[in-house]
Structures are given as C-alpha cells and as structure tokens.
Scaffold this active site. Structure first.
Site, PDB file in Angstrom:
ATOM      1  N   CYS A 114      17.724  34.772  -8.367  1.00 39.62           N
ATOM      2  CA  CYS A 114      18.112  33.728  -9.291  1.00 39.62           C
ATOM      3  C   CYS A 114      18.626  33.866 -10.838  1.00 39.62           C
ATOM      4  O   CYS A 114      19.223  33.241 -11.788  1.00 39.62           O
ATOM      5  CB  CYS A 114      16.909  32.859  -9.469  1.00 39.62           C
ATOM      6  N   ARG A 173      18.517  19.981 -15.293  1.00 43.32           N
ATOM      7  CA  ARG A 173      19.331  21.376 -15.307  1.00 43.32           C
ATOM      8  C   ARG A 173      20.806  21.200 -15.467  1.00 43.32           C
ATOM      9  O   ARG A 173      21.432  22.134 -15.746  1.00 43.32           O
ATOM     10  CB  ARG A 173      19.066  22.249 -14.003  1.00 43.32           C
ATOM     11  N   ARG A 185      18.054  20.513  -3.080  1.00 44.03           N
ATOM     12  CA  ARG A 185      18.816  20.435  -4.277  1.00 44.03           C
ATOM     13  C   ARG A 185      20.363  20.518  -3.904  1.00 44.03           C
ATOM     14  O   ARG A 185      21.389  20.361  -4.672  1.00 44.03           O
ATOM     15  CB  ARG A 185      18.653  21.826  -4.593  1.00 44.03           C
ATOM     16  N   GLU A 215      22.058  31.688 -11.447  1.00 49.66           N
ATOM     17  CA  GLU A 215      22.340  31.908 -10.218  1.00 49.66           C
ATOM     18  C   GLU A 215      23.194  30.395  -9.566  1.00 49.66           C
ATOM     19  O   GLU A 215      23.873  30.152  -8.898  1.00 49.66           O
ATOM     20  CB  GLU A 215      21.413  32.574  -9.234  1.00 49.66           C
ATOM     21  N   ASP A 216      21.974  29.645 -10.229  1.00 54.35           N
ATOM     22  CA  ASP A 216      22.118  28.265  -9.683  1.00 54.35           C
ATOM     23  C   ASP A 216      23.302  27.428 -10.203  1.00 54.35           C
ATOM     24  O   ASP A 216      23.921  26.403  -9.810  1.00 54.35           O
ATOM     25  CB  ASP A 216      20.923  27.238  -9.839  1.00 54.35           C
ATOM     26  N   LEU A 251      10.965  23.734 -14.765  1.00 53.83           N
ATOM     27  CA  LEU A 251      10.415  23.014 -13.306  1.00 53.83           C
ATOM     28  C   LEU A 251       9.762  24.016 -12.631  1.00 53.83           C
ATOM     29  O   LEU A 251      10.175  25.007 -12.448  1.00 53.83           O
ATOM     30  CB  LEU A 251      11.698  22.648 -12.656  1.00 53.83           C
ATOM     31  N   ASP A 289      15.123  26.099 -17.973  1.00 53.91           N
ATOM     32  CA  ASP A 289      15.491  26.958 -16.643  1.00 53.91           C
ATOM     33  C   ASP A 289      16.633  27.773 -16.773  1.00 53.91           C
ATOM     34  O   ASP A 289      17.190  28.243 -15.660  1.00 53.91           O
ATOM     35  CB  ASP A 289      15.546  25.879 -15.430  1.00 53.91           C
ATOM     36  N   HIS A 349      15.288  25.976  -1.833  1.00 55.40           N
ATOM     37  CA  HIS A 349      16.380  26.821  -1.900  1.00 55.40           C
ATOM     38  C   HIS A 349      16.277  27.628  -0.841  1.00 55.40           C
ATOM     39  O   HIS A 349      15.148  28.370  -0.425  1.00 55.40           O
ATOM     40  CB  HIS A 349      16.497  27.622  -3.315  1.00 55.40           C
TER      41      HIS A 349
END
Ligand code: CIR
Length: 266
Positions: free
Chosen positions: A261, A102, A147, A82-83, A34, A77, A174
């Site tokens: 990230c 994701r 997000r 981290e996400d 993305l 991704d 973010h």
C-alpha cells in the site's frame, strides 16, 4: 554473442522490472485513518514516520529511485499511495476510490506519475483502488470488492490494454490483503483464495491462519519485503528460493494497510 543462464532469462519473463517507487510519508492527521483494526486507537505517528523512512531506504537500497511526495495532512490515509493509481507498462489509470473520504488523494499522484507515464482518470460510476490489483507481467488480477466495482475493472482493462482476471467477493476490502505475486510463477495467499481458478497452474504458498497479514508482500526483483515477526511465512518464502527482507510495519497494520500500500512501482 552473450549467453544468459536459463534461470536469469526465466526470471526476466516471470517478474515485472521496476525502476522507481512513488511514496508519500504519513501526515499529521494519520491517526484518523480509516481502520477496523482492534489497535487503531494506539497508532503512534512518530513510529509510523520512522517505519516509513526505513521502508524508503529499503526500496532505495534495492536500486529503485524513490520519488517522495510531500505529506498530505488533509487526507489521513494519503500515505497508502498504492490505492491512487494502477500502473501497467507506460500507462497509469488514476483511480476513483471506493472510500469517499480518500478522494482527492489522487491529484498529487496524478501529477507525479504524469512526468513519466500517460495517465487517464477512472470515471463514475467506476470505483477502483490499487490495493485490489495484483500485477503479473502479462495480466492483472483484480478484486471486485468493497472498494472496486465491475465498471472500475472494465475501465482499467480497457485503458491499460491488458488481460484482467477477477476475484469477486463483497466480503473483502482489498484483494492484496489476501494474495500477492512473488515472481517465478508463484503467489502467496491466505487460505481464502489459494484454490481460486485464476491462480490455477501457478505455485501458491499458503500462509498459516495466524499469519494472514503475511500474504501482502512486496516483490522487487529477487527480493520480497515481508512484515516483521511473521516467521513461519517468511520461512516458507525463503524455502521457495526468494530473498526475504523483513520490514516493521506495525503502525500501518493498525490502519489496515500493509507493505504494498505504501508505494506505486513504475
Ligand atoms: C483504507 O482503509 O483505505 C486505509 N486505511 C488502508 C488502505 C490500505 N491500502 C492497501 O491495502 N492498498
């Protein structure tokens, strides 16, 4: 009795001490990530893999044990681990990502973190991504963003048992693309949030407008990893007394990703 210099004691309470970093190299589908970046069509996978290898060795040289997950070719991704989770103390919230494509990346992260931490999953209607969470020793600052929603922030604070301050802005993807914490009661920020009330009472280094990408830094102990080439921002951080390590992340920037990230610190 051992006596420690005041500066060393101060550093202990103003920085979070990490022992391990969880990472995942970019997989074969990485170029389909993305991204809204103007150079997204020129992503070089080989170069991304090399840059990731250097990133891992920088973390290892700083004394962290680097735990590397196998690449995940079904999620472009997935290297932006981290996400997938927010860690505080000995607990982790496994996220429910705001980007539907994701979802599923978090399963391998959950298993890996479960070896060391007590984990719990965020549940619908919560959405939350680790890229929205700035970590301080005694509180978190979370972006309510494209997000992450209010319910995600609520579930995170409840599970982790920590105070959470919020910066709300539906125009941001973010929060950490705009604000990160360096340690020593000091943030680095773009102009957008530099005067936000939740940063009040702390030092704020404001990056120049043409170097906004420099606001996403990764602080480990006394060292701060910063994107290569953003020399004015690097100079400001050095002048504030931090050791700067310059890291090439061009192929991650093209996927709207940055230094924080690529790892989860625990
Ligand atoms: C995404 O849009 O989700 C990825 N291409 C980039 C995620 C960057 N993650 C982060 O800033 N924590």
């Amino acid at each position: 009795m051992t006596s420690y210099p005041a500066a060393a004691i101060r550093r202990l309470v103003t920085t979070v001490k990490f022992m391990k970093a969880l990472v995942r190299p970019p997989g074969r589908s990485y170029v389909e990530c993305l991204s809204c970046h103007p150079l997204r069509n020129s992503i070089d996978l080989k170069r991304a893999q090399m840059q990731h290898e250097v990133y891992r060795s920088v973390l290892a040289n700083l004394g962290l044990e680097v735990l590397s997950l196998p690449q995940d070719d079904s999620h472009p991704d997935a290297c932006f681990v981290e996400d997938c989770a927010v860690v505080h103390g000995r607990k982790a919230l496994i996220t429910r990502m705001g980007a539907p494509s994701r979802r599923g990346e978090e399963s391998a992260v959950e298993s890996a973190l479960g070896e060391y931490l007590v984990t719990k999953r965020a549940e619908a209607p919560a959405t939350i991504e680790g890229g929205d969470v700035v970590h301080l020793p005694d509180r978190l600052i979370c972006g309510e963003s494209q997000r992450t929603n209010a319910e995600g922030i609520r579930q995170m604070g409840e599970w982790l048992g920590v105070k959470v301050d919020t910066i709300s802005d539906e125009g941001m993807m973010h929060l950490k693309s705009h604000v990160t914490y360096l340690g020593e009661d000091t943030f680095i920020s773009t102009e957008r949030y530099a005067r936000h009330p939740v940063l009040e009472g702390m030092g704020v280094i404001v990056v120049p407008r043409r170097e906004e990408y420099a606001a996403d830094t990764l602080a480990i102990g006394d060292s701060v990893l910063m994107p290569a080439g953003l020399t004015e921002s690097q100079r400001l951080v050095k002048r504030a007394g931090f050791d700067v390590i310059s890291v090439e992340v061009s192929e991650f920037e093209k996927c709207d990703g940055a230094l924080t990230c690529l790892s989860i610190l625990l």
